[in-house]
Design a protein around this motif. Sequence first.
Motif, PDB file in Angstrom:
ATOM      1  N   ASP A 297       0.803  -1.221   0.000  1.00  0.00           N
ATOM      2  CA  ASP A 297       0.000   0.000   0.000  1.00  0.00           C
ATOM      3  C   ASP A 297       0.839   1.275   0.000  1.00  0.00           C
ATOM      4  OD1 ASP A 297      -2.520  -1.323   0.046  1.00  0.00           O
ATOM      5  OD2 ASP A 297      -2.222  -1.744   2.183  1.00  0.00           O
TER       6      ASP A 297
ATOM      7  N   ARG B   3       0.198   3.901  -2.687  1.00  0.00           N
ATOM      8  CA  ARG B   3      -0.992   4.737  -2.528  1.00  0.00           C
ATOM      9  C   ARG B   3      -0.666   5.983  -1.696  1.00  0.00           C
ATOM     10  NH1 ARG B   3      -4.123   1.022  -1.035  1.00  0.00           N
ATOM     11  NH2 ARG B   3      -5.214   0.603  -2.987  1.00  0.00           N
ATOM     12  N   ARG B   4       0.141   5.812  -0.660  1.00  0.00           N
ATOM     13  CA  ARG B   4       0.562   6.959   0.145  1.00  0.00           C
ATOM     14  C   ARG B   4       1.400   7.921  -0.693  1.00  0.00           C
ATOM     15  NH1 ARG B   4       3.722   4.894   5.194  1.00  0.00           N
ATOM     16  NH2 ARG B   4       3.798   7.159   5.587  1.00  0.00           N
ATOM     17  N   GLN B   5       2.275   7.369  -1.530  1.00  0.00           N
ATOM     18  CA  GLN B   5       3.110   8.218  -2.384  1.00  0.00           C
ATOM     19  C   GLN B   5       2.250   8.998  -3.381  1.00  0.00           C
ATOM     20  OE1 GLN B   5       5.546   4.784  -3.573  1.00  0.00           O
ATOM     21  NE2 GLN B   5       7.344   5.915  -2.871  1.00  0.00           N
ATOM     22  N   LEU B   6       1.283   8.319  -3.959  1.00  0.00           N
ATOM     23  CA  LEU B   6       0.426   8.967  -4.947  1.00  0.00           C
ATOM     24  C   LEU B   6      -0.463  10.026  -4.295  1.00  0.00           C
ATOM     25  CD1 LEU B   6      -0.146   8.924  -7.948  1.00  0.00           C
ATOM     26  CD2 LEU B   6      -1.787   7.076  -7.578  1.00  0.00           C
ATOM     27  N   GLU B   7      -0.936   9.729  -3.090  1.00  0.00           N
ATOM     28  CA  GLU B   7      -1.741  10.717  -2.369  1.00  0.00           C
ATOM     29  C   GLU B   7      -0.917  11.962  -2.058  1.00  0.00           C
ATOM     30  OE1 GLU B   7      -3.121   8.539   0.991  1.00  0.00           O
ATOM     31  OE2 GLU B   7      -4.789   7.578  -0.092  1.00  0.00           O
ATOM     32  N   ARG B   8       0.361  11.760  -1.702  1.00  0.00           N
ATOM     33  CA  ARG B   8       1.233  12.900  -1.419  1.00  0.00           C
ATOM     34  C   ARG B   8       1.444  13.736  -2.674  1.00  0.00           C
ATOM     35  NH1 ARG B   8       5.307  13.390   2.488  1.00  0.00           N
ATOM     36  NH2 ARG B   8       3.993  11.985   3.707  1.00  0.00           N
TER      37      ARG B   8
ATOM     38  N   GLY C 102      -0.654  13.938  -5.171  1.00  0.00           N
ATOM     39  CA  GLY C 102      -1.918  14.613  -5.424  1.00  0.00           C
ATOM     40  C   GLY C 102      -2.107  15.830  -4.534  1.00  0.00           C
ATOM     41  N   LYS C 103      -1.706  15.723  -3.256  1.00  0.00           N
ATOM     42  CA  LYS C 103      -1.812  16.857  -2.339  1.00  0.00           C
ATOM     43  C   LYS C 103      -0.917  18.001  -2.798  1.00  0.00           C
ATOM     44  CE  LYS C 103      -3.888  16.898   0.890  1.00  0.00           C
ATOM     45  NZ  LYS C 103      -5.276  17.392   1.160  1.00  0.00           N
TER      46      LYS C 103
ATOM     47  N   GLU D  37      -2.633  19.803  -5.555  1.00  0.00           N
ATOM     48  CA  GLU D  37      -3.712  20.648  -5.038  1.00  0.00           C
ATOM     49  C   GLU D  37      -3.170  21.977  -4.527  1.00  0.00           C
ATOM     50  OE1 GLU D  37      -5.715  18.404  -2.063  1.00  0.00           O
ATOM     51  OE2 GLU D  37      -6.465  16.884  -3.482  1.00  0.00           O
TER      52      GLU D  37
ATOM     53  N   GLU E 141      -5.984   1.837 -10.119  1.00  0.00           N
ATOM     54  CA  GLU E 141      -6.092   3.008  -9.256  1.00  0.00           C
ATOM     55  C   GLU E 141      -5.023   4.040  -9.593  1.00  0.00           C
ATOM     56  OE1 GLU E 141      -6.242   3.974  -4.456  1.00  0.00           O
ATOM     57  OE2 GLU E 141      -6.695   1.947  -5.189  1.00  0.00           O
TER      58      GLU E 141
ATOM     59  N   HIS F  38      -5.530   8.172 -11.377  1.00  0.00           N
ATOM     60  CA  HIS F  38      -5.219   9.300 -10.512  1.00  0.00           C
ATOM     61  C   HIS F  38      -4.705  10.486 -11.326  1.00  0.00           C
ATOM     62  CE1 HIS F  38      -3.588  11.629  -7.164  1.00  0.00           C
ATOM     63  NE2 HIS F  38      -4.225  10.810  -6.346  1.00  0.00           N
TER      64      HIS F  38
END
Length: 589
Positions: A288, A291-296, A298-299, A302, A449, A453
């Motif tokens: 997982d 997913r944390r890397q991709l969320e970072r 994405g943030k 933003e 996923e 993204h």
Amino acid sequence: MFDLTITGGTVVDGTGADRYRADIGITGGRITEIRRCHGDDVGLREAPTAENIDATGRVVTPGFVDVHTHYDGQVSWDATLEPSSLHGVTTVVSGNCGVGFAPVRPGREQWLIELMEGVEDIPGSALAEGITWGWESFPEYLDAIEKRELAVDYGTQIAHGAVRGYAMGERGANNEEATADDIAVMARIVQEGIEAGALGFSTSRTEAHRAMDGQAVPGTYAAEMELFGLGKAMAAGGRAVFEVAPQGTAGESPAEACMHELDWMTRLSDEMDRPVSFTLIQASHAPDLWRRQLERAGKAQENGIAVYAQFAARPFGMLLGFPGYHAFTHRPTFRRLQESLDRDELAARLADPAVKAAILAETDLPPTPGVLLDGLFALAQYSADRIYAIGDPPDYEPTPDMTVAAIAAARGQDPLSTMYDLMLESDAGAMLMLPFFNYAEGDHSAIYEMMGHPAAVSGLSDGGAHCGLICDASYPTFLLTHWARDRHRGPRFSLEYVVRKQTLDTATLFGLDDRGVIRVGKKADLNVIDMTALQLGVPRMAYDLPAGGRRLLQDASGYDATVVSGVVTRRHGRDTGARPGRLVRGAQA
């Protein structure tokens, strides 16, 4: 008068918008007219043109832009840049992962060859025979490539490993810490490279990337002062991308170390106001973490910071078979036959039951000390439950019953015996798939996923590299067939979305704003595709590199035509001999 018209096709324009029927007129290498077809409207079918392609029943897309290749050496001898050009690619970006062939001090060419060979599994003998050296500085390298007439456009990045070796000599090659003076020298080289036309700067920080002598790529352990100094020099040179193969790419680092990489990459992107792109794959030990890397990432986006993850379109691993790496390379009988017979004779002898029995009964010879990948035979022997028969046509999302272990159990055989038999198929040319990454759940759910993204771009094809292990330069075709048409184990994407991921999105990342969409005024790089016939072939080993070097190739059917700068370069899968491709110097408006 048009130079070329493409009429009657269904246009998928690269923006992600809905498809539409239209005729396209091309003049001087640019799209000069797009006329939508309505009812019995003849469109451009009666317009004066030097050449017409009837695209009725076909899809017309922009040419694909592959931003992660390793044609740094191949470009100097191969005008076609296959296998990428086999799959609708019209622009490649090389110089990834911190390795390249410029700058180079006279007499240090072999060191760069061995660095590339170790990291990217490109036969050193092919590079040594094929490259026509004639440069020292990075601008001189670009000048040399600019003289080449190619089937596709070629852009490249300036690589940290080469820069460090040039500026710091043995200290740089050995990954010693750079002083402020060292960084200043490297910064001047990087800025000069970007000003001359490099599309970016690349660095590798993963332990998996090593030269033939086992040394980590120069720059692997670079301090933030060095990374930020070179990043800011890149930004001073112009519009470019800072590309990173980060710690943890091969699952070798703790999760928090991997997340720290995202911290400094985000700060760097913010400070230099340039995109940072990093490689993203799913490691089985931390399924997982991606997913944390991709969320970072994405943030960061933003918050207006351009951090992008490059994802791989399918499982990332290796192909095993008698033509390449496999479980029996160190059995004495196999070694003796391989050294004494040509390929056809070897295939015939391997099919002899007595030869098979002898090979299966033998003890392995020890690996050769210091030779990278020489121990893969042991990995293959103990991975029968993770090695898949991918079939024909190849299935890159195989189910558990397609593992060698499951097939062996169904046959009542020993797994190694079954592995041997499976590789014997297709005249001992069949390949089996061992996925290392992106397959922790045994399906493509993680890739789906990633692909969906907004902070992810299509990459990691490694076109021109890992010649004996993979042929992921076929990603563009796989994206169209698997992700937009054939996937049956989970959801798919629209064709419009899949086309955008490898046209507008990849072109925009590297500032190639003159291509990636079908629009009046844009560069006429196009594909005409029969989506009903589009199909990937089975990976096969070819021996067509300089010095007889081997490489895996994967053919495709269904491409009616590929067009570069308004010139047809491929028809029905065959090279036309046209060479409109050129060096891409810097961002293109």
